[in-house]
Structure formats: C-alpha cells, structure tokens
Design a protein around this motif. Sequence first.
Motif, short mmCIF file in Angstrom:
data_model
loop_
_atom_site.label_atom_id
_atom_site.label_comp_id
_atom_site.label_asym_id
_atom_site.label_seq_id
_atom_site.Cartn_x
_atom_site.Cartn_y
_atom_site.Cartn_z
N LEU A 1 1.00 -1.20 -0.10
CA LEU A 1 -0.19 0.07 -0.12
C LEU A 1 0.89 1.28 -0.06
CD1 LEU A 1 -2.88 -0.74 2.64
CD2 LEU A 1 -3.03 -0.76 0.16
N GLY A 2 2.11 1.17 0.53
CA GLY A 2 2.87 2.13 0.33
C GLY A 2 3.36 2.64 1.94
N ILE A 3 3.22 1.81 2.69
CA ILE A 3 3.78 2.26 4.41
C ILE A 3 5.25 1.71 4.16
CG2 ILE A 3 3.67 0.92 6.49
CD1 ILE A 3 1.21 2.85 5.78
N ASP A 4 6.19 2.70 4.81
CA ASP A 4 7.43 2.39 4.88
C ASP A 4 7.70 1.54 5.67
OD1 ASP A 4 10.16 2.94 5.19
OD2 ASP A 4 10.00 5.11 5.79
N LYS A 5 8.66 0.37 5.15
CA LYS A 5 8.96 -0.69 6.05
C LYS A 5 10.08 -0.48 7.07
CE LYS A 5 12.56 -2.90 2.94
NZ LYS A 5 13.10 -1.62 2.69
N GLU A 6 10.59 0.45 7.07
CA GLU A 6 11.38 1.09 8.22
C GLU A 6 10.77 1.56 9.39
OE1 GLU A 6 14.39 0.27 8.42
OE2 GLU A 6 14.27 -0.28 6.13
N ARG A 7 9.30 1.89 9.06
CA ARG A 7 8.26 2.71 10.14
C ARG A 7 7.40 1.69 10.26
NH1 ARG A 7 7.19 8.55 8.44
NH2 ARG A 7 6.86 8.82 10.51
N LEU A 8 7.59 0.55 10.10
CA LEU A 8 6.65 -0.50 10.39
C LEU A 8 7.16 -1.70 11.43
CD1 LEU A 8 3.83 -2.26 9.98
CD2 LEU A 8 5.01 -3.12 7.92
N ARG A 9 6.41 -2.14 12.47
CA ARG A 9 7.10 -3.22 13.56
C ARG A 9 5.85 -4.05 13.68
NH1 ARG A 9 8.55 0.50 18.73
NH2 ARG A 9 6.42 0.44 19.55
N PHE A 10 6.22 -5.30 13.97
CA PHE A 10 5.35 -6.13 14.76
C PHE A 10 5.72 -6.21 16.40
CE2 PHE A 10 4.96 -6.77 10.22
CZ PHE A 10 3.65 -6.86 10.12
N ARG A 11 4.85 -5.68 16.92
CA ARG A 11 5.14 -5.72 18.52
C ARG A 11 4.25 -6.87 19.08
NH1 ARG A 11 3.74 -3.83 23.32
NH2 ARG A 11 1.69 -3.03 22.46
N GLN A 12 4.95 -7.50 19.77
CA GLN A 12 4.09 -8.63 20.60
C GLN A 12 3.60 -7.98 21.96
OE1 GLN A 12 6.51 -11.91 22.09
NE2 GLN A 12 4.89 -13.49 21.75
N HIS A 13 2.26 -8.49 22.40
CA HIS A 13 1.87 -8.03 23.51
C HIS A 13 2.53 -8.47 24.83
CE1 HIS A 13 -2.63 -6.43 22.36
NE2 HIS A 13 -1.78 -5.95 21.60
N LEU A 14 2.49 -7.69 25.71
CA LEU A 14 3.15 -8.20 26.98
C LEU A 14 2.18 -8.94 27.76
CD1 LEU A 14 4.79 -4.72 28.16
CD2 LEU A 14 5.88 -6.79 27.03
N ALA A 15 2.38 -9.73 28.71
CA ALA A 15 1.65 -10.52 29.37
C ALA A 15 0.32 -9.90 29.85
CB ALA A 15 2.24 -11.40 30.62
N ASN A 16 0.75 -8.43 30.46
CA ASN A 16 -0.46 -7.96 31.01
C ASN A 16 -1.59 -7.34 30.10
OD1 ASN A 16 0.89 -5.51 29.97
ND2 ASN A 16 1.61 -4.84 31.97
N GLU A 17 -1.14 -7.20 28.96
CA GLU A 17 -2.00 -6.58 27.76
C GLU A 17 -2.75 -7.66 27.08
OE1 GLU A 17 0.15 -3.79 24.70
OE2 GLU A 17 1.58 -4.97 25.44
N MET A 18 -2.46 -8.67 27.39
CA MET A 18 -3.23 -9.84 26.38
C MET A 18 -4.34 -10.42 27.36
SD MET A 18 -0.94 -12.49 24.30
CE MET A 18 -0.61 -13.42 25.42
N ALA A 19 -5.39 -10.89 26.73
CA ALA A 19 -6.42 -11.35 27.34
C ALA A 19 -6.23 -12.83 27.84
CB ALA A 19 -7.61 -11.59 26.41
N HIS A 20 -6.68 -13.21 29.19
CA HIS A 20 -6.43 -14.62 29.81
C HIS A 20 -6.36 -15.59 28.76
CE1 HIS A 20 -10.37 -16.10 30.24
NE2 HIS A 20 -10.72 -14.70 30.52
N TYR A 21 -7.31 -15.50 27.76
CA TYR A 21 -7.42 -16.58 27.06
C TYR A 21 -6.52 -16.57 25.55
CZ TYR A 21 -10.31 -12.88 24.79
OH TYR A 21 -10.68 -11.72 24.55
N ALA A 22 -5.96 -15.54 25.43
CA ALA A 22 -5.04 -15.40 24.23
C ALA A 22 -4.06 -16.36 24.23
CB ALA A 22 -4.87 -14.13 23.96
N ALA A 23 -3.59 -16.88 23.05
CA ALA A 23 -2.38 -17.63 23.17
C ALA A 23 -1.19 -16.96 22.82
CB ALA A 23 -2.63 -19.02 22.01
N ASP A 24 -1.31 -15.90 22.01
CA ASP A 24 -0.34 -15.01 21.52
C ASP A 24 -0.91 -13.83 20.68
OD1 ASP A 24 2.10 -13.97 21.12
OD2 ASP A 24 2.84 -15.41 19.71
#
Lengths: 627, 627
Positions: free
Chosen positions: B314-337
């Motif tokens: 789409l045109g998003i700059d790949k240097e300004r795009l990251r995939f951030r994992q949720h911390l344990a406290n952000e994630m719902a209790h049922y979520a695997a990841d």
Amino acid sequence: QLLQSATNNRDAFRQALVNTLERRLFYMPSFKIYRGVAGLYDYGPPGCAVKSNVLAFWRQHFVLEENMLEVDCPCVTPEIVLKASGHVEKFTDLMVKDEKTGTCYRADHLLKDYCKDKLEKDLTITAEKAAELKHVLALLDDLSAEELGAKIKEYGITAPDTKNHLSDPYPFNLMFQTSIGPSGLTPGYMRPETAQGIFVNFKDLYYYNGNKLPFAAAQIGQAFRNEISPRQGLLRVREFTLAEIEHFVDPQDKSHPKFSEIASLEFLMFPREGQMSGQSAERVQIGEAVAKGIVNNETLGYFIGRVYLFLTRLGIDKERLRFRQHLANEMAHYAADCWDAEIECSYGWIECVGIADRSAYDLCAHSDKSGVALVAQEKYSEPREVEKLVIAPVKKELGLAFKGNQKMVTEALEVMDEKVALQMKADLESKGEVEFYICCLGKNVTVKKSMVSISKEKKKEHQRVFTPSVIEPSFGIGRIIYCLFEHAFYTRPSKAGDEQLNVFRFPPLVAPIKCTVFPLVQNQQYEEVAKFISKSLTAAGISHKIDITGTSIGKRYARTDELGVPFAVTVDSRSSVTIRERDSKDQIRVNMENVAAVVKEVTDGQSTWDDILKAYPLHSSGSVDEE
Amino acid sequence: QLLQSATNNRDAFRQALVNTLERRLFYMPSFKIYRGVAGLYDYGPPGCAVKSNVLAFWRQHFVLEENMLEVDCPCVTPEIVLKASGHVEKFTDLMVKDEKTGTCYRADHLLKDYCKDKLEKDLTITAEKAAELKHVLALLDDLSAEELGAKIKEYGITAPDTKNHLSDPYPFNLMFQTSIGPSGLTPGYMRPETAQGIFVNFKDLYYYNGNKLPFAAAQIGQAFRNEISPRQGLLRVREFTLAEIEHFVDPQDKSHPKFSEIASLEFLMFPREGQMSGQSAERVQIGEAVAKGIVNNETLGYFIGRVYLFLTRLGIDKERLRFRQHLANEMAHYAADCWDAEIECSYGWIECVGIADRSAYDLCAHSDKSGVALVAQEKYSEPREVEKLVIAPVKKELGLAFKGNQKMVTEALEVMDEKVALQMKADLESKGEVEFYICCLGKNVTVKKSMVSISKEKKKEHQRVFTPSVIEPSFGIGRIIYCLFEHAFYTRPSKAGDEQLNVFRFPPLVAPIKCTVFPLVQNQQYEEVAKFISKSLTAAGISHKIDITGTSIGKRYARTDELGVPFAVTVDSRSSVTIRERDSKDQIRVNMENVAAVVKEVTDGQSTWDDILKAYPLHSSGSVDEE
C-alpha cells in the motif's frame, strides 16, 4: 380461482427460491443462534459477493462514468442535522398497540391486509362494499391518524395474533436513537439515508468542483430504519445499504449534455395520467417522454435512462421493470417530479430506485438551520441591469407605534416576497394603511404609509447567486439484489428427469463466483492441472472455487449452477480442459494456459459467450456426461 | 532541547499535512456547518477513493487469495450477543468528570499527559521522581479505578480546561446504545467490532466449507466506539471501518500449508522479551521467529507475513513498520499470542492491525450463551480407543442429603474437569468424604463416597469433537489510511524555488485518481484529443480527471501532485501525447491510441514505470516546461 392458483404458484416459487438462498447462505437471518431479530439479515459468502459486484458496477456505471464526487460520511448523526432535514419531526409511521400484550403493528398494514383479504376471500361482499374497500386501499397513504383509527374501529380490526383490541394509531419515529459522547446530553440518530451527509458538505464539494455546476456527489453506505414490524424478507429491513446520488444543477437550466446518448432507449413507463385513468404501463422512448413534458426535465430523464441500463445489465428482466411517476399525493410539496424504478417480483411491484427532482428544498433547509449559505454563483460575462425590490422600514415610526415589537415587525417587512410587497405598496398608496399579519406575534398589526418605503430600483449585477436544485437517484441495494435473485432463479429437470435442479442465471458481472475448476476424476496429475489453473485465475483476479472431491461431475455441475457460477472448467487431460457455460450447457475445449484469459475476457464483458463459441472448438460431452 | 526541536518539526510536518488533507477534501470533520461532532469525520472525494482502493486491494490480497468466506452482517446488534462476548460488561474506559462543568475525560489520558508533561518540561524533578513517573506510564493500562483515582489525587491533577476538581474514576461503556423495534423492550448496541457477526455464524460457515478446517471468514464494515474525548484526528474516532478475518483452525494443528511462501520475509519485530529488557525492535525472518517459538504458531506467523506484504504494497514505509508482541499484562487471559502491526507516524507508534490467536474463547462464549454447539468434528479413518472419564452422581443419596439443592450439586459434579474429578476420587477413597465448592450456591458442601462414582473407562471413538481456535487479524482501515498519508507526503521546491509544493507519493494501486489529462494550450483540436483519451480511460475503468482550464501547465501539475495522481497526460499534438510520472517528473511520448493501455498496465501493477521507460521514447521537457 385463477387468482388463487396464481397466488399459490407465486408462493411456491418464492418458497423454492428462499429455501435455496438460505441453504446456500446467500443470506440468512442475523443472530440466528439467538433466535434472531426481525428485519436484520446477514449476507453469507455468495450473497456478499453478489453485493460487492453490484456495488463495484454501480461505482463504474455512475461514479466513474460521470466523474461524480464520492464521499463517505458517518452513520451516527447529531440531532440538529436531522431536525433540519425534517426527519426528527416527520420520519414516522402510524402504530397501534395490542392493548393487552403491547405488541406493535403498523396501522396502515393492518387496514391494508383487512381490505385485501376481504376482497380476495369474502365472496359474499356487495359490489358497493368492494368499491369502498378499493377506495380505502387507494387512499391508504393519505389517511391521517384519526382517519386510520376510525376505519380500524369501523371494520372491527383486532390484533392479528391475539384478536385483542388495538390502541388508537399514533406516530412512531423510525430512527434508531442513541446518545453521542459520555455526557448523555447530545442526542443522535443512526442516519435514515445517506443524502444528508452530502447536503451538509455542499459548500466544500462545490469548491472542490471548481465552483462549477452541474456536478454530482455520490455515497454508498448503511442506513437504518427501526421498522415497527418488518416483513417481506430482504425487502423491508431495519438496516440496509443505500447508494445515493445528489446531482446539483442550476434550476434555470436542467438540460444534460449526454442526454442524447440515452434518448432513444425505450422501456415501460407509467406516468401519473395513466395511473389516474386506470391504464397500464406503456413502452415509451425516454427522449419522447422528456420532449412531451411527461418527465420534467432532461437531467431527470437522463438518470431514468441510466438507471434502466444499470438494472438491466445487472440481470433485471426488462419486461418486469417499469418507471412509475409519483401521484400528486405521494410527492413532497417541494418536489418538481419523481419517478420510481419498480421491479416486479413475487411480492408485486417493488420500489427499488427513487429518482426525484427535489428542487432546492434540502440545501435551503440546511442553510436556514446552520446559517451557512449553501448557494452557487453564476458570474455574468458582462454586468446585467436588473430591477430590484427595495424595502426600507422607517425605524423611528415603527418604534413609536410598536415599541417592544418593533424588531419583529421590521424583520417581517424586510422578508416580504415581491408579490406581497408590491400589493402593500399599492394599498398604502390608495388607503394610507394596511393590516399586516406578523407570524411570530400571531396577529395582525396596522402598517401606515409613513412606516415603510417600498420601491423598485435598477441595479447593475455582476453575478447571480442561487440555491441549486438537486436531482436524486437513490438505490435500495438490498431490494435490487432480492429482485435480481427472483429474476435469475429457475429450475430445470436433471438428466435422469427424477428431480428439479435449481439454477441462477446471473450475468458474469454479478455472479458471486465466476468459475469452478474440477478434475474429472480424482488423480494427481489432473489435480495439478486444476491447481495450475486456480493459480492463474487468482493472478487474473477472478474469484473461483476448486472442487477436488470425488463427487460425480453431474452433482458438481448442479452445485455450481445453484450458486449461479457461469463457467465450469473440467480437467480431463494433462494439457487441455473443457469450459462449460451454465445456461446452455455448451462446452468448449481450451488449452490450460489460456483458461484464465478466456474466462477473464467473458466475465469482464469484453466478449460474449457467443464470441467465445466461435473462437474455440465445441466439445461434445461424451464421457464428461452430466447426470 | 533536541527533543523540543524534534517535537516542533513533527508538529509542523503534521500541520502541513493536515492542512493539505483538509483543503483537498481527503477528509474533513463531519457536519462542519453545524460546528461538527468530535470524533466523526467524512472522507471527501480523494479520501473516499483511497479508501475504496485500500479495501479492494484487501479483498484481492486476503479474501480472493485465500478463498475466504466473506460475510456482511448488520451494525445493529441485540444485547444478548454482546453480553456473551463480554462487551456489555467489560468494554469500558475509566472516566472522570469535571465536578463543576460535567465535562468528561479519560482518566488514564489525564494521568499520562501529566506524567509526560512533567518528564518533558519540568527540569527540576529529581531522578527518583522521574523514575516514579516512568513507572506509572509503564503500568498505566493495568491500573484499577481506585489506583488511578489515588494517583490523580496524589498529583493534584485537575480538569485541563477549567482547573476544577475531578470526580473519582468510574467505568463508562463505550458502545452506542439504542433500542430495537417499537416496544422499547429490546436493547441493542451499534457493534464495537465486526467479529461477533462471524462467530455467531460459525456453524453455517463450517457447513458451507464442507465441514472442513481450517477456513477463514472475513468481513468489512463499520464499527462504533463512543469515545469519551476523541483526539488525534483520524486515529481515534467514534465510527470507523474495520476489516476483520477470523481464521478457524484445529487447536492441535496450527501449521499453515502456505507458510513456506512467506517464511523468508524479514522485517522489524519487537518480541515481549525485547520490550521487557529495554531493547528496540530488530529485523527478524518470520520463519526463524516461528521456528524459535517467538511467534506461537505457523498460522499466526503466516498472517504476520501477509500483513507485512499488504501494508508495504500500500505504500507504508517498511522502516517505520514493526510487529510488536503483546506483553503478558496486555493480553486477554485466553489469548495464546498476540502481535500488533504498529506504524510510526507523528503521533508515535500506532497500532493499525492486531493479529491475535484468541484460542477457543469466542466460540465457547457463544456456545454457552446460545446453547448451540459451535464445534468441529474430525472423523477418524478408523475408530480409536480412548480413556474417558465417567462421573455418575447417585441421585437418591444426593436427594436425601441436599433436598432442594440436589440439582445444583448434581450438575456441579457432572461438569468437573478431569483433574478435579480424579482428585475427588482419590480423596473419597482415602477419606470417605470431601468438601466441594458449589459455585451457584456460593458455599461448600460435603460429598460422601456413596454420592458419586468416578471412573475411567475405555471407549471406541469414531470422531473427535472440538471447539476450533480462532486466529484473528483485525485491520483499522482509517488508521492505516492516515499513516499512509503521513508516509506518502513530502514537499519539494517549485521550479522557480519560491515556494514548497506538496506531493503524495501514493503507489498507483492506492492513488485516488490514476491519471489526469490536460491539453497543453486551450485549443479545440487538443481538447478533442483529450476527450478521446478520457473516453478510452473510462472504458478501461481508470479513474481520471480532465482539466481544460487555461491554467499554466506547471500549476496543473502541482495540483495533481497534491492529490497524489501518479500520471499526467499532456496533449501537445493531434496524434501523440506525453505521459509524466509524478515523483521522477520523467516524461515519455506515447501515441494517443495507446494511452489507456499504458496507464492501465502500470496502474494494474503488470508493469513498473521503469519497464514503461524502456519501451517508449523519453520526452525531454522543452516547451512543456514546468514552472
């Protein structure tokens, strides 16, 4: 009796259709596992694909073709906007309640059902009574709450489910109400139409268009009506997709530059006069209808023609499509003319597109309420001399005479229209004083000659400032899709003759899936060819389905016919394959490398199936036989 | 000071961008003539075109490519559905009120602003204090209403506008509430996400897919959140378009057949461990991340890779795009990841796509509430012997012991999970009785050995019945579009050097208008050529604009650059024309008959501009000079 059998046929047809649609997930009642909510439906995978094809074609046929300005506004709308548009006050249906259970019904529906039922089933009623019931049906839309209530009492109509007494009819506003923000102090509604989002943006859009008229804005989006008791499936729902066009035009010039392109189209039209005199719809050339003044103006006529092309290209049967003009009592007082594209289906003739010349009503309403002038200018190439009315109230005299009310009298004088002002001038000159009604005081005051001077002066003007007229074609997408389902559906006997198979004859443009790919028999080599073809179809952007189950080829054809898939590719060798057309069942033989190109050509509309038939060898089904 | 100047640059950039976006009607505040409503925006013509291009590409890239089942469900949702999903109870933000004016604020936003402000501007605070404020910022999402209230009191935070005292924080539900039907007895909400419409349809969709897993369903539609005090423009709004995928998969096999196609992609990832230990995001191969267990499973990894491809195309700059994992406290209790695709813009790193493995939570919740089993079956090719837990309450004994509570005790025994049941069996055998907590009685009862028999038995099973896991990529379309605007926007000096001109470097895929057509000078012959080219572009389905005003060619180029139009066709002869590319300003010469084909080729993505440059003669701008 004939009528009864026609009704039975119609009901049987509809039942077969609806069963197929729900079983194949074209649509289904929403929230079914919770026993659903009346008037809310989901589109499942094939229905959703049909819908997005219809909308893509709408964009191509209207927005792109006419360079319209498409916008996208929110559904949540603050109250002030819908007060200005009149929806808060007037967007109501008359409702009656079962006095014991509280169940709500639309008052006009109950009366309508009663009359129709009597007329159809009660063979004992007199000719006089029949005439009366027909008269009630004709007037239904015009009845006030009191009149409806009186008729319900007179006929002894009770609640359909319980036979309990009914309350008097009272208005129920059909908008879903909500509250915007956390304070609870900003009432809002879910929009009942998308048009208001365009009107409130008129000033910006006019600027975007280089301050030039005419231009059209368009919007596709959800709209909401909290129906009292929804019925008729997809035809009367509480949430639906609208596609609306607002074409802004100089009220003094409603010609259309491209009118000649559609002027020779001929289709069923049903003008006001024909309806009043009991005739039926007739084939008319749209060019002639405009020339004769049956259709108010060229722009309205142009859109009628374009709507005709749009609907028939989607697959609506042109013999079951008519343009019906609104009767005087159906039309809003401000509308210049209004035509509905009505499509005939098992529920009768259904309004699917409304095409209205709404004059300057909407822009004026929002100008008044917001205080922002929603107007256009025409700059004159050279200044023009015009006669202008000048009304000059004499404040001192008015102050002495009316004291605290002076301001209101002054304002009322200043906004008199030309006719009223000239009459007052004449009266003042002849009688010296005149009675004048002041709206916001609710009474007459006596205006004397010394209190106001009225004259006509010549002025030079460099431009004309005016409120544009708006011509609005408004499309109920769900209704069009439902009618399309009815017009496309048919059954034909299986080869063995032991059962009826369902088919949707969707044009490729609309078909939810363009093509299926089957290996003739389960075998790895054929499966690889099928996968190769599937990849090439994906690359070409063609929605398709690959079926590698071991089911018989006849069953697989039947399955795809029931989804309206126009083309089926059967892999019966390692190099070439057959392509079968759904309705004719003709098959041609094509090299596997060319399949995607052939399917693309015929689904994009660059070629017809007949063109394709000429270019490729016909394959006579032998071993590849259908059941 | 460096920080301050970076902030100033950022604000200046954003101001320039937003001015351009609003002036050219990419978007604007809704209902502007009525002074608007916070958190509601319209897309004007170019913004609306960008949006529909983004959605069309989303359909192509996800739905078509993966053969997903797209559905379309209503926004109006009955309460029971959102009770099951947990939204009625938990979809809240903590709010504080100005005690005098009643103005509402998000409690966490006030505390966040206070801490950030102190850290940035107060040079007198101690290292200790700074550490404390940073600690508060890190914990912000975890604070309870009481803790937030205590901090607000401790720091003496008051209402930003009036400096009045604030109320204690209390939860405010973010759903827009309404009422379905005329009775006022059926509460409903505007959906806060589209996913629930898919979950409640799981059974039908699974059947539609031939009772096979895995499969994915998808939906594009409006969602609503009644934000307490919206800010940050398009990033936090009260109504927005979501595009959501629910990929249903066997919890015992989360491999993905096409994983190898994206396994070698490398991009910025920010796993939980890196965040906790203060590192920054690092370039990682997604294949490696899955192999090392950093990403929970292949399917989750596959979607992360596909989202990366989607956004960068789409045109998003790949240097300004990251995939951030949720911390344990952000994630719902049922979520695997759970991983967020975050895009950096002037507001910081913004969550634009959430990609979560939600395990079986949603389907279980709706199974429980509706009583309809939302499960899948795996048929074994031959029966398997399994050990089954059998719990047999002895009703007579239970009845004698618990009388009216017998039913509740029996049910509680029957639904014990295996671990609890085996522990009870052991305890009963050793002690003869055991205390057992009955949830719905709210107390312990004493269960004796005679009251229940617990055993393990071997059984032959022909199939396994299980609740599928769901992996959900959820796209905030408005946020993606806003970030795209930021990444595409730049300025360059005009030829005369006297002003900065705005340009959007949209890829052709996204550009609102693909091409403009100008006659070089006003002249009838050139105008005819321009109209011929316009017609051929319309026929090819290419959105374009024709500009026959007498404005200088430089000005006209500047206008189209500011809309991000990638190609400009200038008619400077009666047979051939030039095509100019926006960013390089290169021009080629093309025959007028070929224009539509060339533009289509390069906007469809079949060729790049570099390919085109090789095929056509370069035109050196002489007379056709830019300003």
